[in-house]
Design an enzyme around this catalytic site. Structure first.
Site, PDB file in Angstrom:
ATOM      1  N   CYS A 141       7.408  10.743  -1.751  1.00  0.00           N
ATOM      2  CA  CYS A 141       6.813  10.197  -2.955  1.00  0.00           C
ATOM      3  C   CYS A 141       6.981  10.914  -4.130  1.00  0.00           C
ATOM      4  O   CYS A 141       7.088  10.521  -5.188  1.00  0.00           O
ATOM      5  CB  CYS A 141       5.452   9.744  -2.600  1.00  0.00           C
ATOM      6  SG  CYS A 141       4.179  11.252  -2.022  1.00  0.00           S
ATOM      7  N   HIS A 217      -1.227  11.538  -6.723  1.00  0.00           N
ATOM      8  CA  HIS A 217      -0.532  12.719  -7.391  1.00  0.00           C
ATOM      9  C   HIS A 217      -0.440  12.490  -8.590  1.00  0.00           C
ATOM     10  O   HIS A 217      -0.189  11.877  -9.205  1.00  0.00           O
ATOM     11  CB  HIS A 217       0.904  13.139  -6.601  1.00  0.00           C
ATOM     12  CG  HIS A 217       0.880  13.093  -5.130  1.00  0.00           C
ATOM     13  ND1 HIS A 217       0.168  14.127  -4.362  1.00  0.00           N
ATOM     14  CD2 HIS A 217       1.745  12.319  -4.350  1.00  0.00           C
ATOM     15  CE1 HIS A 217       0.632  13.862  -2.930  1.00  0.00           C
ATOM     16  NE2 HIS A 217       1.330  12.848  -3.132  1.00  0.00           N
TER      17      HIS A 217
END
Lengths: 334, 334, 334, 334
Positions: A141, A217
């Site tokens: 990711c 994130h």
């Protein structure tokens, strides 16, 4: 004739890829594997998805619960053209021999080493490299997030230093901490830079930190430019980059929480935010340095990549044809 | 002829009620109010929902942002049969005079004192009490949760002691803490017990604690029984109680995180879990005491109540007709 | 002649017991064991505490790091009169045979089953029961907290229902979650009630919940009284109960965070709060029910119990003589 | 003759400065101010520290609680040679006129603009600049952390890019969030770079992020070198830099949690870690770029600076004489 797809591992990534496959008119979901009969397994059944045991050793668990499976991974492998491996990091490598034995193509996720596959893949960056391949790795990711924006400006990039502030655990993972600490990857540069280089040749170094949050994130990116570029240029480029969206603090996007709220307001399945979120106000050029901040929804940004990888591996669509098809099917905004 | 509904306050509750109204065939969403042109306001516009300024004082904000509003709350009040007040706790009382002046019915939320309305409302407990009323208060998320399960067993209840472990802030509220502490409501019994009594006459005392989580409240409930009741009886009763669902740890529901994951797997809008979640394994009777643990999704459990309250206030449906209609429209499982 | 004490396991509990032993004029700290040469091991050395490997298997780790140990657990056992087992829950039972073989007395912690020892111990409740015993179990932090306050009012107690809101991990344990969820012990009553009964005969049932905080546990306690007792009586009793302190929200004690800040302001080693903290405003009697809320510092409340247990086992002091000695040595306020 | 010191604001910073002053043989603590009679005020009294009301408006609060104060800030100002302003950010500027009127020197904290004082101060970097001055600003915890390490290598620095991962609230501040989000300062570069330049002339740019933790800030620092420097050189320099300590992950320092545990193991008052903590393994040079990671204990790193600033302002000690004196008195390791 539709491509027959199996999913090995029906967790955070696996269930999203399975859903995405059902949204494609050129693919067919044949089945998924589970290691235990938990609520995700029951949900799959409710949805009419054939459920297989990830291996023989897990059959007793299903029997004990009275949960009927269609067989084991090996049975599933006999019925599919390709298997998407969404097992925990490192297991894909072990599973590969089963896939080879069964003679099916396989997609691995970013938890695996690059060597497991012939290509490390981000659709908009190197779709063609996966054409006809048997083993492709969709990168992590974080790497996908870095590649999406950096690839769009790569001709201007001399050097990149990216600091990654990582969510410690996914929303439904209650085992992992920390609860009240910041945990650095003490080796700098971290492994994330080299991982970007498996997809695009770019001079990048990274550091990474784990913090007590579960939703997204965040990356703080600094780029040393080799050619002049203005703030407006970058905004213009990102506005024309697929799977990248600009968000304004001005409109209330003060943190990762509001980005997820945006996805919830869109009624995205699992509040998926497939697109990389760049804060518009954060984009700034000072001298030969470009700065920007982006957020990555770790549960979903790689899902469209898995779908595009399938098309590339069977050569059933050109790059942009596949990307557009995938975007449309998942409601990706651009 | 559809009932014309306006929403004053398009935040966590307001936007969900607005969505629910659009799912009803006997109601029409006329407009919503906002205090500022944030992403929720833009989303409303995208959805074709007329947006009004919550009051004249906020107009400059919208003008400055070039966000066109349809007018102010007073303009909206002229066009509706009923207004759902979803403003921050305590403001509803102040707004009431505007609603009276405009001669529209109004629904208030649990942040208001009971006195603001003629009835405090939980559909399955006292739908009839709201028939034809002009001012109804849908009680708080926690009170609604307590009433749903306690009302189902009220004939057996001699005394209830409930401990509420409350989420400190909603997922998109980043202002509030604590980040690493447990904060008790030091006055015991807390105000939650009396609030339950505004809906059903039951002998209940409560204590409450705020903890650093954003997704759900949890209640630890102890009931002293006046009539024998077995564990199996209670399971049977709850299985036949609308807007209450049983979840098994056995199937992976180990915490509030998996309950929300379940709602995400259902692709519920905003991962709404309208139903109160009771852990099946937690239901236990020892002597004359019944114990059980339930979780409450503070963002959504009161939404169906708002819809049912509207029907009751206009007497356009009987209790179960309305509840069934609402459940069906929102995908409530039972 | 001083009692020679060894500590098996120099972690959260072990290092505090070691410190407490050095503060006693009738005890001598002979050594502690570690499984690895981490900063706690180096700190022990700096303090002049002999460090032993917890077992032979760990010796290579120390050699590799060039950390000199005095030997292994078996060597330590030869030099001590008593060993305090502060190893992770469940290991104490396995270690017991080593202690028996070496012929040394042993104290176990609350992570062990009651059966491991002859007595489950809380000094102010059953000091005498440990007189001359060879194996004593100091009960868990939560059980110690419950016993301290309940023992003080036990003559009035008909039934107790306590809800425990537990910190998920200690401050320096970054492995454990949850980060954003509430995790119930779904079996009610939980095991904590019976554990209280290993120390004092009292009719108690409990439920327990894990929440994302690291600093303290909180208990919401409801007592059904068999004899009348007023709020003032209870305040008076607790004010005269050792190792129990009353705190007022009025003075800024709004949460567990301020309780820890209080211990920091006292410059307590490791911000230890050996005393159980009861919120004065929370003490309330309604009819025959008494309510109160208390907080437990899981890292330190059992430390004085370990010291008193040593004295009892060697019969070198009467109950109150030992408690007063321990309190004075550790700066316990009363 | 000792310097008479007053502290305006007895909170996180104020109480630590007060404690530090009492440890100096050339200073005398005359009194502190409080706005309310909370537990910190009672603690001050217990310690024999005269407590004054921060202003007349707060007197009623103290009277109501029966807490006797020595007077108000103005009374305190009459008795001191210097006042340390430890009030919330921005208030110092308003207070300055009171200090001027009273004719006392004043130290301000990093929450104030640089303009409030004649010098922005970090002892080891520019002690001499504060000699004889009347108004000095001790810079913020983050700026102090950056200056301590960067000043040590400044001759080699061509450009610095520092990413600051900030704790959202102090341990005893339960009002502030976020609980589960990452909040960027969307303007890059952030204001922290220019703040460093108020102390040392260095070419630095920064970005900043708030995360849900309470114990320490962490900085990810990248330096572009103008002169060659090896990893070993940097380790050597930092090992010889006062108020900077190297920590090894190898020894168990995996996150900020273990750094605080280290301070607790030292029995530091309030687990103060006055020193900036640099992870030894993180120090790395690649080409002309130096990388390292450091952590800052926001509650205490500026305390020694306040003490040194007092000495400089009264010219009663040379730079290193003062720094050594302060270090010794507070147990600073080097």
């Amino acid at each position: 004739m539709k491509i027959k797809v199996g999913i090995n591992g029906y967790g955070t990534i696996g269930k999203r890829v399975a859903y995405a496959v059902t949204k494609q008119d050129d693919m067919e979901l044949i089945g998924v594997t589970k290691t235990k009969p938990d609520f995700e397994a029951y949900r799959a059944k409710e949805l009419g998805i054939p459920v297989y045991a990830a291996s023989e050793e897990f059959l007793p668990r299903f029997e004990k619960a009275g949960f009927e499976v269609e067989g084991t991974l090996n049975d599933l492998l006999e019925k599919v053209d390709i298997i998407v491996d969404a097992t925990p990091g490192g297991m894909g490598e072990k599973n590969k021999q089963l896939y080879e034995k069964a003679g099916v193509k396989a997609i691995f996720q970013g938890g695996e080493k690059a060597e497991v596959a012939q290509v490390s893949f981000v659709a908009q960056a190197n779709y063609e490299a996966a054409l006809g391949k048997d083993y492709v790795r969709v990168v992590s990711c974080n790497t996908t997030g870095l590649v999406r924006t950096l690839n769009a400006i790569k001709d201007y990039v001399d050097y990149v230093y990216a600091v990654m502030i990582r969510r410690a655990a996914d929303p439904n993972d209650i085992k992992r901490g920390p609860i009240n600490a910041i945990k650095p990857s003490v080796t700098i540069p971290s492994h994330h830079g080299p991982d970007v280089q498996t997809v695009i040749p770019i001079n990048i170094e990274t550091s990474a930190f784990v913090v007590p949050t579960t939703i997204m994130h965040v990356h703080s990116i600094m780029v040393e430019l080799k050619k002049p570029l203005t703030r407006e240029d970058v905004i213009d480029i990102f506005e024309n980059t697929t799977r990248v969206l600009l968000f304004e603090k001005e409109k209330g996007f003060e943190s990762t929480a509001q980005l997820i709220e945006f996805a919830r307001d869109l009624h995205r399945e699992w509040n998926n935010l497939y697109e990389i979120a760049v804060w518009k106000e954060s984009i700034n050029v000072k001298g030969n340095r470009l700065f920007y901040i982006q957020a990555v929804h770790q549960e979903s940004d790689v899902i469209p990549e898995n779908i595009d990888a399938i098309r590339a591996m069977f050569e059933i669509a050109e790059k942009w044809e596949s990307i557009k098809k995938t975007n449309k099917s998942l409601g990706i905004l651009k």
